[in-house]
Design a protein around this motif. Structure first.
Motif, PDB file in Angstrom:
ATOM      1  N   SER A   1       7.549  -1.245 -10.993  1.00 17.70           N
ATOM      2  CA  SER A   1       7.757  -1.166 -12.441  1.00 17.70           C
ATOM      3  C   SER A   1       8.718  -2.208 -12.982  1.00 17.70           C
ATOM      4  CB  SER A   1       8.276   0.234 -12.822  1.00 17.70           C
ATOM      5  OG  SER A   1       9.508   0.505 -12.158  1.00 17.70           O
ATOM      6  N   CYS A   2       9.015  -3.254 -12.183  1.00 22.08           N
ATOM      7  CA  CYS A   2       9.831  -4.327 -12.726  1.00 22.08           C
ATOM      8  C   CYS A   2       8.970  -5.159 -13.685  1.00 22.08           C
ATOM      9  CB  CYS A   2      10.420  -5.194 -11.612  1.00 22.08           C
ATOM     10  SG  CYS A   2       9.229  -5.769 -10.410  1.00 22.08           S
TER      11      CYS A   2
ATOM     12  N   ASP B   1       7.261  -7.844 -13.726  1.00 20.40           N
ATOM     13  CA  ASP B   1       5.950  -8.318 -13.287  1.00 20.40           C
ATOM     14  C   ASP B   1       5.316  -7.393 -12.271  1.00 20.40           C
ATOM     15  OD1 ASP B   1       6.006 -10.694 -14.842  1.00 20.40           O
ATOM     16  OD2 ASP B   1       7.370 -11.602 -13.393  1.00 20.40           O
ATOM     17  N   GLY B   2       5.770  -6.145 -12.214  1.00 14.79           N
ATOM     18  CA  GLY B   2       5.256  -5.191 -11.244  1.00 14.79           C
ATOM     19  C   GLY B   2       3.867  -4.669 -11.604  1.00 14.79           C
ATOM     20  N   ILE B   3       3.222  -4.033 -10.653  1.00 14.05           N
ATOM     21  CA  ILE B   3       1.841  -3.602 -10.827  1.00 14.05           C
ATOM     22  C   ILE B   3       1.676  -2.588 -11.956  1.00 14.05           C
ATOM     23  CG2 ILE B   3       2.092  -1.895  -8.964  1.00 14.05           C
ATOM     24  CD1 ILE B   3      -0.920  -2.265  -8.401  1.00 14.05           C
ATOM     25  N   MET B   4       2.601  -1.629 -12.093  1.00 18.79           N
ATOM     26  CA  MET B   4       2.447  -0.633 -13.150  1.00 18.79           C
ATOM     27  C   MET B   4       2.572  -1.260 -14.526  1.00 18.79           C
ATOM     28  SD  MET B   4       1.542   2.520 -12.979  1.00 18.79           S
ATOM     29  CE  MET B   4       2.224   3.061 -14.536  1.00 18.79           C
ATOM     30  N   VAL B   5       3.482  -2.210 -14.668  1.00 14.92           N
ATOM     31  CA  VAL B   5       3.631  -2.899 -15.951  1.00 14.92           C
ATOM     32  C   VAL B   5       2.344  -3.636 -16.290  1.00 14.92           C
ATOM     33  CG1 VAL B   5       4.865  -4.719 -17.192  1.00 14.92           C
ATOM     34  CG2 VAL B   5       6.131  -3.139 -15.705  1.00 14.92           C
ATOM     35  N   LYS B   6       1.786  -4.335 -15.319  1.00 12.24           N
ATOM     36  CA  LYS B   6       0.562  -5.100 -15.552  1.00 12.24           C
ATOM     37  C   LYS B   6      -0.624  -4.192 -15.836  1.00 12.24           C
ATOM     38  CE  LYS B   6       2.419  -9.125 -15.135  1.00 12.24           C
ATOM     39  NZ  LYS B   6       2.557  -9.993 -16.332  1.00 12.24           N
ATOM     40  N   VAL B   7      -0.709  -3.066 -15.139  1.00 11.80           N
ATOM     41  CA  VAL B   7      -1.798  -2.117 -15.395  1.00 11.80           C
ATOM     42  C   VAL B   7      -1.683  -1.558 -16.805  1.00 11.80           C
ATOM     43  CG1 VAL B   7      -2.667   0.192 -14.822  1.00 11.80           C
ATOM     44  CG2 VAL B   7      -2.286  -1.483 -13.000  1.00 11.80           C
TER      45      VAL B   7
ATOM     46  N   VAL C   1       0.830  -1.207   0.000  1.00 12.10           N
ATOM     47  CA  VAL C   1       0.000   0.000   0.000  1.00 12.10           C
ATOM     48  C   VAL C   1       0.864   1.257   0.000  1.00 12.10           C
ATOM     49  CG1 VAL C   1      -1.573   1.369   1.417  1.00 12.10           C
ATOM     50  CG2 VAL C   1      -2.039  -1.056   1.048  1.00 12.10           C
ATOM     51  N   GLU C   2       1.888   1.259   0.848  1.00 18.42           N
ATOM     52  CA  GLU C   2       2.740   2.442   0.977  1.00 18.42           C
ATOM     53  C   GLU C   2       3.627   2.664  -0.241  1.00 18.42           C
ATOM     54  OE1 GLU C   2       4.957   1.532   4.437  1.00 18.42           O
ATOM     55  OE2 GLU C   2       3.217   1.563   5.784  1.00 18.42           O
ATOM     56  N   GLY C   3       3.974   1.573  -0.948  1.00 22.74           N
ATOM     57  CA  GLY C   3       4.895   1.683  -2.067  1.00 22.74           C
ATOM     58  C   GLY C   3       4.253   1.506  -3.424  1.00 22.74           C
ATOM     59  N   PRO C   4       4.244   0.289  -3.990  1.00 19.49           N
ATOM     60  CA  PRO C   4       3.748   0.072  -5.351  1.00 19.49           C
ATOM     61  C   PRO C   4       2.329   0.576  -5.609  1.00 19.49           C
ATOM     62  CG  PRO C   4       4.979  -1.835  -4.638  1.00 19.49           C
ATOM     63  CD  PRO C   4       4.861  -0.947  -3.434  1.00 19.49           C
ATOM     64  N   LEU C   5       1.388   0.333  -4.672  1.00 21.90           N
ATOM     65  CA  LEU C   5       0.018   0.779  -4.910  1.00 21.90           C
ATOM     66  C   LEU C   5      -0.070   2.299  -4.891  1.00 21.90           C
ATOM     67  CD1 LEU C   5      -2.929   0.038  -5.409  1.00 21.90           C
ATOM     68  CD2 LEU C   5      -3.267  -0.017  -2.923  1.00 21.90           C
TER      69      LEU C   5
END
Length: 330
Positions: A299-300, A302-308, A111-115
């Motif tokens: 943003s690696c 398989d990271g959340i931003m890449v997937k989004v 929550v504090e970081g990737p999200l």
């Protein structure tokens, strides 16, 4: 008012996974950079305030659960497949479903970081559905629960060693989103939180903030981030009141505390529980029906931003500026 979550609560998943709430990191180092997180929070809060109308894995480890892990994942996949077919409330936005609780350090790190970073730079692209119940469960006749002796050692803050991941898995299957006809006694027993009473108290406050904001991330996410950062300050009932009051910038602190400690908070948590799918551990994140395998990186590969960004592109949209950067097009 005394919180109903003080003491007779328990939540958790794998005790052997105290190193991670039912998760093993898919990266060798977990995402937890304090400076990056603080920058992300500042950016997120500023962006959400400035954008009216905007919306703001560690893979599951089942050590000790055995062959049940596969069945739980399969059940979750069934629920996600059905959910993926449901249209986003935001039209063609990317549906991001997050399952977690306040006491889980890995949920807070996500929550504090990737999200936070994703919401800060891509909140126009996502329909965030944050399910705040995590690994909690209630004692039932079918699934069982802790002994009275174990309950006597239920901590205010800290890992509850009477937590049973097998019971939690059973409860998810028979009382959560997996079933249309939950057992009659799903919520009769005590709510058990993996990380003690504070876990249930702050998670209830998250549910109340979501309800009071009409489920609008731009309003409730700053509160969630604030309480996540201050979680370890919740060492008593009075400390809980202080933390909630200090973080309730966009809410009435009095109303939020009344909700969190009262019947409304209980009902909201039960609704969150009924919306929680079977899961191997938390944070459990699904993007347009696809499990996010890596929750410790934004943003690696398989990271959340890449997937989004991939999901956004798959819907036929043009890449946003942030996505262009992710894909190396700038």
């Amino acid at each position: 008012m005394v919180s109903p979550f003080a003491r007779p609560l328990l939540d958790s998943d794998n005790q052997s996974a105290m190193a991670g709430d039912g998760h093993e990191s898919t990266a060798k180092a977990s995402y937890r950079g304090p400076l990056l997180s603080l920058v992300a929070v500042g950016t997120l809060v500023g962006l959400l305030v400035a954008m009216p109308g905007s919306r703001a894995d560690l893979r599951g480890s089942f050590s000790g659960v055995g062959s049940r892990s596969l069945s739980v994942v399969e059940e979750a996949q069934k629920v996600h497949a059905a959910a993926a077919a449901a249209p986003s409330a935001e039209g063609s936005k990317v549906i991001v479903e997050v399952y977690g609780s306040a006491g889980c350090p890995f949920t807070r790190a996500f929550v504090e970081g990737p999200l936070a970073e994703t919401v800060a730079v891509a909140n126009d692209l996502i329909d965030l559905r944050f399910h705040t119940f995590g690994n909690s469960y209630h004692a039932t006749e079918r699934c069982g629960g802790p002994t009275s002796e174990e309950l006597e050692h239920y901590p205010f803050t800290g890992y509850f060693h009477g937590y049973d991941s097998e019971v939690r898995n059973c409860w998810d299957l028979h009382c959560g989103a997996n079933t249309e006809t939950p057992d009659e006694d799903c919520f009769d027993g005590k709510m058990l939180c993996q990380h003690g009473a504070a876990d249930g108290m702050v998670t209830a406050a998250w549910a109340c903030a979501k309800s009071m904001s009409q489920q609008a991330p731009k309003d409730y996410m700053p509160f969630v981030l604030c309480t996540a950062f201050k979680y370890f300050s919740v060492t008593s009932e009075s400390a809980f009141d202080d933390v909630i009051s200090s973080c309730a910038v966009t809410f009435s602190a009095e109303n939020l505390l009344t909700c969190s400690k009262g019947e409304e908070g209980k009902q909201l948590l039960q609704a969150e529980a009924r919306a929680t799918v079977p899961h191997p551990g938390i944070p459990y994140v699904v993007i347009d029906g696809e499990l996010l395998e890596t929750t410790n990186c934004v943003s690696c590969q398989d990271g959340i931003m890449v997937k989004v960004c991939q999901a956004w592109r798959a819907k036929g949209h043009e890449d946003s500026e942030a996505c262009k950067g992710i894909f190396g097009l700038l």
